[in-house]
Write a protein that holds these residues in place. Sequence first.
Motif, PDB file in Angstrom:
ATOM      1  N   SER A   5       0.825  -1.163  -0.115  1.00 18.78           N
ATOM      2  CA  SER A   5       0.092   0.045   0.007  1.00 18.78           C
ATOM      3  C   SER A   5       0.935   1.272   0.088  1.00 18.78           C
ATOM      4  CB  SER A   5      -0.959  -0.008   1.214  1.00 18.78           C
ATOM      5  OG  SER A   5      -1.654   0.984   1.390  1.00 18.78           O
ATOM      6  N   LYS A   6       1.776   1.111   1.039  1.00 24.46           N
ATOM      7  CA  LYS A   6       2.712   2.313   0.801  1.00 24.46           C
ATOM      8  C   LYS A   6       3.480   2.545  -0.538  1.00 24.46           C
ATOM      9  CE  LYS A   6       5.097   5.334   3.803  1.00 24.46           C
ATOM     10  NZ  LYS A   6       4.300   6.586   4.243  1.00 24.46           N
ATOM     11  N   LEU A  16      11.848   3.412   1.075  1.00 24.81           N
ATOM     12  CA  LEU A  16      12.482   4.591   0.094  1.00 24.81           C
ATOM     13  C   LEU A  16      13.560   3.874  -0.799  1.00 24.81           C
ATOM     14  CD1 LEU A  16      12.168   7.134  -1.465  1.00 24.81           C
ATOM     15  CD2 LEU A  16      13.460   8.219   0.502  1.00 24.81           C
ATOM     16  N   ALA A  17      14.528   3.520   0.122  1.00 28.18           N
ATOM     17  CA  ALA A  17      15.763   2.942  -0.392  1.00 28.18           C
ATOM     18  C   ALA A  17      15.486   1.820  -1.394  1.00 28.18           C
ATOM     19  CB  ALA A  17      16.688   2.425   0.569  1.00 28.18           C
ATOM     20  N   PHE A  18      14.560   0.948  -1.043  1.00 30.87           N
ATOM     21  CA  PHE A  18      14.196  -0.188  -1.889  1.00 30.87           C
ATOM     22  C   PHE A  18      13.367   0.315  -3.191  1.00 30.87           C
ATOM     23  CE2 PHE A  18      13.743  -2.556   2.448  1.00 30.87           C
ATOM     24  CZ  PHE A  18      15.237  -2.765   2.287  1.00 30.87           C
ATOM     25  N   TYR A  19      12.652   1.148  -2.931  1.00 32.08           N
ATOM     26  CA  TYR A  19      12.021   1.577  -4.058  1.00 32.08           C
ATOM     27  C   TYR A  19      12.820   2.502  -5.175  1.00 32.08           C
ATOM     28  CZ  TYR A  19       8.860   4.799  -6.783  1.00 32.08           C
ATOM     29  OH  TYR A  19       8.014   5.401  -7.478  1.00 32.08           O
ATOM     30  N   LEU A  20      13.769   3.097  -4.801  1.00 34.30           N
ATOM     31  CA  LEU A  20      14.588   3.726  -5.574  1.00 34.30           C
ATOM     32  C   LEU A  20      15.697   2.775  -6.360  1.00 34.30           C
ATOM     33  CD1 LEU A  20      15.878   6.716  -3.385  1.00 34.30           C
ATOM     34  CD2 LEU A  20      14.092   6.812  -5.276  1.00 34.30           C
ATOM     35  N   ARG A  21      15.993   1.582  -5.518  1.00 36.43           N
ATOM     36  CA  ARG A  21      16.677   0.575  -6.221  1.00 36.43           C
ATOM     37  C   ARG A  21      15.763   0.116  -7.425  1.00 36.43           C
ATOM     38  NH1 ARG A  21      20.444   2.414  -4.485  1.00 36.43           N
ATOM     39  NH2 ARG A  21      22.063   1.628  -3.471  1.00 36.43           N
ATOM     40  N   GLY A  75      24.092  21.264  -6.191  1.00 33.52           N
ATOM     41  CA  GLY A  75      24.079  20.676  -7.556  1.00 33.52           C
ATOM     42  C   GLY A  75      23.022  20.060  -8.213  1.00 33.52           C
ATOM     43  N   GLU A  76      22.952  18.932  -8.909  1.00 31.72           N
ATOM     44  CA  GLU A  76      21.973  18.446  -9.531  1.00 31.72           C
ATOM     45  C   GLU A  76      20.764  18.233  -8.911  1.00 31.72           C
ATOM     46  OE1 GLU A  76      23.978  14.620  -9.998  1.00 31.72           O
ATOM     47  OE2 GLU A  76      25.523  15.383 -11.378  1.00 31.72           O
ATOM     48  N   ALA A  77      20.969  17.712  -7.429  1.00 27.31           N
ATOM     49  CA  ALA A  77      19.762  17.584  -6.951  1.00 27.31           C
ATOM     50  C   ALA A  77      19.776  18.173  -5.454  1.00 27.31           C
ATOM     51  CB  ALA A  77      19.050  16.141  -6.765  1.00 27.31           C
ATOM     52  N   GLY A  78      20.387  19.385  -5.406  1.00 24.70           N
ATOM     53  CA  GLY A  78      20.646  19.839  -4.097  1.00 24.70           C
ATOM     54  C   GLY A  78      19.648  20.307  -3.411  1.00 24.70           C
ATOM     55  N   ASP A  79      18.432  20.818  -4.191  1.00 26.39           N
ATOM     56  CA  ASP A  79      17.175  21.546  -3.576  1.00 26.39           C
ATOM     57  C   ASP A  79      16.231  20.462  -2.878  1.00 26.39           C
ATOM     58  OD1 ASP A  79      17.982  24.343  -4.399  1.00 26.39           O
ATOM     59  OD2 ASP A  79      17.224  23.755  -6.352  1.00 26.39           O
ATOM     60  N   PRO A  80      15.680  20.762  -1.656  1.00 29.20           N
ATOM     61  CA  PRO A  80      14.835  19.902  -1.319  1.00 29.20           C
ATOM     62  C   PRO A  80      13.749  19.627  -2.204  1.00 29.20           C
ATOM     63  CG  PRO A  80      15.225  21.652   0.327  1.00 29.20           C
ATOM     64  CD  PRO A  80      15.814  22.098  -0.916  1.00 29.20           C
ATOM     65  N   VAL A  81      13.142  18.313  -2.078  1.00 25.57           N
ATOM     66  CA  VAL A  81      11.918  17.936  -2.812  1.00 25.57           C
ATOM     67  C   VAL A  81      10.749  18.948  -2.525  1.00 25.57           C
ATOM     68  CG1 VAL A  81      10.098  16.249  -3.356  1.00 25.57           C
ATOM     69  CG2 VAL A  81      12.608  15.639  -3.343  1.00 25.57           C
ATOM     70  N   GLY A  82      10.181  19.492  -3.518  1.00 24.15           N
ATOM     71  CA  GLY A  82       9.125  20.349  -3.256  1.00 24.15           C
ATOM     72  C   GLY A  82       9.419  21.560  -2.707  1.00 24.15           C
ATOM     73  N   ALA A  83      10.465  22.133  -2.987  1.00 21.68           N
ATOM     74  CA  ALA A  83      11.180  23.526  -2.495  1.00 21.68           C
ATOM     75  C   ALA A  83      10.417  24.444  -3.610  1.00 21.68           C
ATOM     76  CB  ALA A  83      12.527  23.699  -2.457  1.00 21.68           C
ATOM     77  N   LEU A 124       5.030  10.632  -2.069  1.00 22.00           N
ATOM     78  CA  LEU A 124       6.566  11.069  -1.937  1.00 22.00           C
ATOM     79  C   LEU A 124       7.525  10.143  -2.498  1.00 22.00           C
ATOM     80  CD1 LEU A 124       6.180  12.564   1.701  1.00 22.00           C
ATOM     81  CD2 LEU A 124       6.409  13.727  -0.352  1.00 22.00           C
ATOM     82  N   TYR A 125       7.539   8.939  -2.634  1.00 22.45           N
ATOM     83  CA  TYR A 125       8.205   8.009  -3.136  1.00 22.45           C
ATOM     84  C   TYR A 125       8.505   8.333  -4.736  1.00 22.45           C
ATOM     85  CZ  TYR A 125       8.114   4.953   0.679  1.00 22.45           C
ATOM     86  OH  TYR A 125       8.143   4.446   2.059  1.00 22.45           O
ATOM     87  N   GLY A 126       7.603   8.575  -5.410  1.00 22.77           N
ATOM     88  CA  GLY A 126       7.839   9.058  -6.879  1.00 22.77           C
ATOM     89  C   GLY A 126       8.236  10.464  -7.129  1.00 22.77           C
ATOM     90  N   ALA A 127       7.982  11.207  -6.186  1.00 25.22           N
ATOM     91  CA  ALA A 127       8.707  12.807  -5.977  1.00 25.22           C
ATOM     92  C   ALA A 127      10.131  12.624  -5.747  1.00 25.22           C
ATOM     93  CB  ALA A 127       7.971  13.514  -5.103  1.00 25.22           C
ATOM     94  N   VAL A 128      10.652  11.766  -4.857  1.00 31.24           N
ATOM     95  CA  VAL A 128      11.823  11.668  -4.508  1.00 31.24           C
ATOM     96  C   VAL A 128      12.760  11.221  -5.667  1.00 31.24           C
ATOM     97  CG1 VAL A 128      13.580  10.572  -3.022  1.00 31.24           C
ATOM     98  CG2 VAL A 128      11.654  11.642  -2.100  1.00 31.24           C
ATOM     99  N   TYR A 129      11.996  10.028  -6.448  1.00 30.58           N
ATOM    100  CA  TYR A 129      12.722   9.272  -7.480  1.00 30.58           C
ATOM    101  C   TYR A 129      12.885  10.305  -8.686  1.00 30.58           C
ATOM    102  CZ  TYR A 129      13.073   7.099 -11.717  1.00 30.58           C
ATOM    103  OH  TYR A 129      13.512   6.743 -13.302  1.00 30.58           O
ATOM    104  N   GLU A 130      12.001  11.090  -8.903  1.00 33.10           N
ATOM    105  CA  GLU A 130      12.117  12.138  -9.878  1.00 33.10           C
ATOM    106  C   GLU A 130      13.217  13.324  -9.639  1.00 33.10           C
ATOM    107  OE1 GLU A 130      10.858  12.290 -12.923  1.00 33.10           O
ATOM    108  OE2 GLU A 130       9.580  10.427 -12.693  1.00 33.10           O
ATOM    109  N   GLU A 131      13.285  13.672  -8.419  1.00 33.98           N
ATOM    110  CA  GLU A 131      14.308  14.684  -7.912  1.00 33.98           C
ATOM    111  C   GLU A 131      15.598  14.030  -8.106  1.00 33.98           C
ATOM    112  OE1 GLU A 131      15.285  18.455  -6.653  1.00 33.98           O
ATOM    113  OE2 GLU A 131      13.380  17.644  -7.391  1.00 33.98           O
TER     114      GLU A 131
END
Length: 150
Positions: free
Chosen positions: A24-25, A56-61, A140-148, A31-38
Amino acid sequence: MTAAIAKKLSAPFPGIWARSYVSSKVKTDPLYGAVYEELRETGMPLLDLGCGMGLLAFYLRERGLHFPVHGLDYDPRKIEEARRVTGALEHRGLSFDTHDARTGLPEHAGNVSILDIMQFFTPQEQEALLDLAAERVLPGEAGDPVGAQG
């Protein structure tokens, strides 16, 4: 794709409750998809604060991101589960440790995620944690917080 990832990630968890929670999570947390995109264009390591069971780590892998991830969580049972599932999924470059973020943060240079824990902190603790996390984010590439918002 998300349903397939949810099925794969939930399989190593014991019991119907844990498998249902993980599935379900992964399927519903935006947020998982947003973190991936960022983070998909970066190779910088990630410090995942409040990592829980490492989802989150498993999802990104599973989405193909292979930078190092160091997850920290207050609950030693969740960390133990994250370590066990890391082996079951044969994911490399992931580490998980028990740690209370209120006591400070380890050295890190890269990206930092803070999902699902701020509500447990007082406003003063939230401010201190955000300051510590910001000190560990490399520009750098992804230095800004997600959703900033700029």
